[in-house]
Design a protein around this motif. Structure first.
Motif, PDB file in Angstrom:
ATOM      1  N   MET A  70       0.814  -1.253   0.117  1.00 44.94           N
ATOM      2  CA  MET A  70      -0.148  -0.077   0.150  1.00 44.94           C
ATOM      3  C   MET A  70       1.315   1.140  -0.274  1.00 44.94           C
ATOM      4  SD  MET A  70      -3.125   0.859   2.764  1.00 44.94           S
ATOM      5  CE  MET A  70      -4.372   1.250   1.329  1.00 44.94           C
ATOM      6  N   ALA A  71       0.245   2.380  -0.433  1.00 43.48           N
ATOM      7  CA  ALA A  71       1.116   3.083  -0.636  1.00 43.48           C
ATOM      8  C   ALA A  71       1.181   4.312   0.346  1.00 43.48           C
ATOM      9  CB  ALA A  71       0.800   4.362  -1.724  1.00 43.48           C
ATOM     10  N   THR A  72       2.616   4.974   0.567  1.00 45.65           N
ATOM     11  CA  THR A  72       2.428   6.096   2.121  1.00 45.65           C
ATOM     12  C   THR A  72       1.489   7.195   1.511  1.00 45.65           C
ATOM     13  OG1 THR A  72       3.915   6.959   1.274  1.00 45.65           O
ATOM     14  CG2 THR A  72       4.273   4.905   3.080  1.00 45.65           C
ATOM     15  N   LYS A  73       0.605   7.995   2.702  1.00 45.61           N
ATOM     16  CA  LYS A  73      -0.003   9.117   1.999  1.00 45.61           C
ATOM     17  C   LYS A  73       0.995   9.914   2.264  1.00 45.61           C
ATOM     18  CE  LYS A  73      -3.805  11.019   4.039  1.00 45.61           C
ATOM     19  NZ  LYS A  73      -4.950  11.491   5.062  1.00 45.61           N
ATOM     20  N   LYS A  74       0.275  11.115   0.840  1.00 51.56           N
ATOM     21  CA  LYS A  74       1.677  12.404   0.844  1.00 51.56           C
ATOM     22  C   LYS A  74       1.287  13.181   1.791  1.00 51.56           C
ATOM     23  CE  LYS A  74       1.915  15.746  -3.208  1.00 51.56           C
ATOM     24  NZ  LYS A  74       1.812  16.129  -3.563  1.00 51.56           N
ATOM     25  N   VAL A  75       2.561  13.758   2.495  1.00 48.32           N
ATOM     26  CA  VAL A  75       2.168  15.220   3.248  1.00 48.32           C
ATOM     27  C   VAL A  75       2.029  16.501   2.729  1.00 48.32           C
ATOM     28  CG1 VAL A  75       3.253  15.827   5.290  1.00 48.32           C
ATOM     29  CG2 VAL A  75       3.263  13.138   5.066  1.00 48.32           C
ATOM     30  N   PRO A  76       0.884  16.529   3.249  1.00 47.88           N
ATOM     31  CA  PRO A  76       1.536  18.576   2.210  1.00 47.88           C
ATOM     32  C   PRO A  76       2.177  18.811   3.233  1.00 47.88           C
ATOM     33  CG  PRO A  76      -0.907  17.940   4.564  1.00 47.88           C
ATOM     34  CD  PRO A  76      -0.182  16.793   4.106  1.00 47.88           C
ATOM     35  N   LEU A  77       2.939  19.913   2.183  1.00 46.20           N
ATOM     36  CA  LEU A  77       4.250  20.671   2.078  1.00 46.20           C
ATOM     37  C   LEU A  77       3.517  21.906   2.327  1.00 46.20           C
ATOM     38  CD1 LEU A  77       6.851  18.918   0.780  1.00 46.20           C
ATOM     39  CD2 LEU A  77       6.834  19.092   3.589  1.00 46.20           C
ATOM     40  N   ARG A  78       4.047  23.050   3.650  1.00 46.54           N
ATOM     41  CA  ARG A  78       3.607  24.191   2.960  1.00 46.54           C
ATOM     42  C   ARG A  78       5.425  25.345   3.048  1.00 46.54           C
ATOM     43  NH1 ARG A  78      -0.180  22.361   1.041  1.00 46.54           N
ATOM     44  NH2 ARG A  78      -2.423  22.520   1.628  1.00 46.54           N
ATOM     45  N   MET A  79       4.643  26.311   2.393  1.00 46.79           N
ATOM     46  CA  MET A  79       5.908  27.446   2.987  1.00 46.79           C
ATOM     47  C   MET A  79       6.051  28.584   4.294  1.00 46.79           C
ATOM     48  SD  MET A  79       8.080  30.425   0.207  1.00 46.79           S
ATOM     49  CE  MET A  79       8.437  28.998  -1.472  1.00 46.79           C
ATOM     50  N   CYS A  80       7.127  28.532   4.823  1.00 47.44           N
ATOM     51  CA  CYS A  80       6.560  29.103   5.976  1.00 47.44           C
ATOM     52  C   CYS A  80       7.136  30.547   5.392  1.00 47.44           C
ATOM     53  CB  CYS A  80       7.692  28.592   6.905  1.00 47.44           C
ATOM     54  SG  CYS A  80       8.033  30.119   8.424  1.00 47.44           S
ATOM     55  N   ILE A  81       6.742  31.431   5.751  1.00 49.81           N
ATOM     56  CA  ILE A  81       7.413  32.866   5.369  1.00 49.81           C
ATOM     57  C   ILE A  81       8.023  33.447   5.845  1.00 49.81           C
ATOM     58  CG2 ILE A  81       4.457  33.881   4.653  1.00 49.81           C
ATOM     59  CD1 ILE A  81       4.390  35.140   7.205  1.00 49.81           C
ATOM     60  N   GLY A  82       8.723  32.837   7.344  1.00 49.45           N
ATOM     61  CA  GLY A  82       9.903  33.732   7.876  1.00 49.45           C
ATOM     62  C   GLY A  82      11.104  33.218   7.471  1.00 49.45           C
ATOM     63  N   CYS A  83      10.995  31.839   7.457  1.00 51.78           N
ATOM     64  CA  CYS A  83      12.527  31.097   7.445  1.00 51.78           C
ATOM     65  C   CYS A  83      12.506  30.514   5.395  1.00 51.78           C
ATOM     66  CB  CYS A  83      13.261  30.176   7.571  1.00 51.78           C
ATOM     67  SG  CYS A  83      12.088  28.627   7.501  1.00 51.78           S
ATOM     68  N   ARG A  84      11.455  31.090   4.574  1.00 49.63           N
ATOM     69  CA  ARG A  84      11.102  30.303   3.711  1.00 49.63           C
ATOM     70  C   ARG A  84      11.608  28.917   2.627  1.00 49.63           C
ATOM     71  NH1 ARG A  84       7.836  33.609   0.789  1.00 49.63           N
ATOM     72  NH2 ARG A  84       8.530  33.035  -1.033  1.00 49.63           N
ATOM     73  N   GLU A  85      10.966  28.401   4.017  1.00 53.18           N
ATOM     74  CA  GLU A  85      11.899  26.621   3.823  1.00 53.18           C
ATOM     75  C   GLU A  85       9.923  25.807   3.671  1.00 53.18           C
ATOM     76  OE1 GLU A  85      14.088  24.955   6.508  1.00 53.18           O
ATOM     77  OE2 GLU A  85      15.675  26.381   6.185  1.00 53.18           O
ATOM     78  N   MET A  86      10.043  24.203   3.137  1.00 55.71           N
ATOM     79  CA  MET A  86       9.600  24.293   3.162  1.00 55.71           C
ATOM     80  C   MET A  86       8.958  23.596   3.969  1.00 55.71           C
ATOM     81  SD  MET A  86       7.262  25.156   0.094  1.00 55.71           S
ATOM     82  CE  MET A  86       6.888  23.980  -0.435  1.00 55.71           C
ATOM     83  N   LYS A  87       7.818  23.030   4.778  1.00 56.74           N
ATOM     84  CA  LYS A  87       7.326  21.701   6.251  1.00 56.74           C
ATOM     85  C   LYS A  87       6.412  21.127   6.138  1.00 56.74           C
ATOM     86  CE  LYS A  87      10.768  24.347   8.568  1.00 56.74           C
ATOM     87  NZ  LYS A  87      11.395  24.984   9.436  1.00 56.74           N
ATOM     88  N   PRO A  88       6.202  20.424   6.316  1.00 54.07           N
ATOM     89  CA  PRO A  88       5.241  20.125   6.521  1.00 54.07           C
ATOM     90  C   PRO A  88       4.041  20.584   7.091  1.00 54.07           C
ATOM     91  CG  PRO A  88       6.690  18.286   7.488  1.00 54.07           C
ATOM     92  CD  PRO A  88       7.568  19.753   7.193  1.00 54.07           C
ATOM     93  N   LYS A  89       3.078  21.009   7.193  1.00 55.09           N
ATOM     94  CA  LYS A  89       1.840  21.650   7.302  1.00 55.09           C
ATOM     95  C   LYS A  89       1.488  21.515   8.831  1.00 55.09           C
ATOM     96  CE  LYS A  89      -2.996  22.285   5.748  1.00 55.09           C
ATOM     97  NZ  LYS A  89      -4.345  22.234   5.052  1.00 55.09           N
ATOM     98  N   ALA A  90       1.250  20.334   9.208  1.00 58.22           N
ATOM     99  CA  ALA A  90       1.442  20.374  10.393  1.00 58.22           C
ATOM    100  C   ALA A  90       1.722  21.270  11.363  1.00 58.22           C
ATOM    101  CB  ALA A  90       1.568  19.231  11.391  1.00 58.22           C
ATOM    102  N   GLU A  91       3.820  21.410  10.934  1.00 56.50           N
ATOM    103  CA  GLU A  91       4.320  21.996  11.793  1.00 56.50           C
ATOM    104  C   GLU A  91       4.634  23.435  11.988  1.00 56.50           C
ATOM    105  OE1 GLU A  91       8.129  20.408  10.710  1.00 56.50           O
ATOM    106  OE2 GLU A  91       7.533  18.705  11.153  1.00 56.50           O
ATOM    107  N   LEU A  92       3.128  24.362  11.294  1.00 58.62           N
ATOM    108  CA  LEU A  92       3.498  25.623  11.206  1.00 58.62           C
ATOM    109  C   LEU A  92       1.933  25.912  12.028  1.00 58.62           C
ATOM    110  CD1 LEU A  92       4.105  25.148   7.614  1.00 58.62           C
ATOM    111  CD2 LEU A  92       5.694  26.333   9.514  1.00 58.62           C
TER     112      LEU A  92
END
Length: 88
Positions: free
Chosen positions: A1-23
């Motif tokens: 079974m395939a793993t579920k894709k984790v949605p990523l979003r960009m932080c406006i402070g550091c401009r890094e892509m991180k998992p949505k749950a960490e923001l």
């Protein structure tokens, strides 16, 4: 079974892509108010910022939220985010 894709979003402070749950999500509601969206479900234009103080300081220094939402902001939204960072 395939793993579920984790949605990523960009932080406006550091401009890094991180998992949505960490923001945090900050929203400009349709009536023009700026609020912290704790449920990640409010309608409106959203911006994401890391839950650490460094990114918050960078965003405040560069006035990133005002640029993202194309409006003038007072500093109270940054103080609300700082309180949220302390609580988490």
């Amino acid at each position: 079974m395939a793993t579920k894709k984790v949605p990523l979003r960009m932080c406006i402070g550091c401009r890094e892509m991180k998992p949505k749950a960490e923001l945090y999500r900050v929203v400009k509601t349709p009536d023009g108010n700026i609020v912290i969206d704790k449920t990640n479900k409010l309608s409106g234009r959203g911006a994401y910022i890391c839950k650490c103080g460094d990114c918050l300081k960078k965003a405040e220094k560069t006035n990133a939220l005002a640029h993202t939402f194309s409006i003038a902001l007072d500093k109270q939204i940054y103080s609300q985010l700082a309180k949220e960072c302390e609580n988490s």
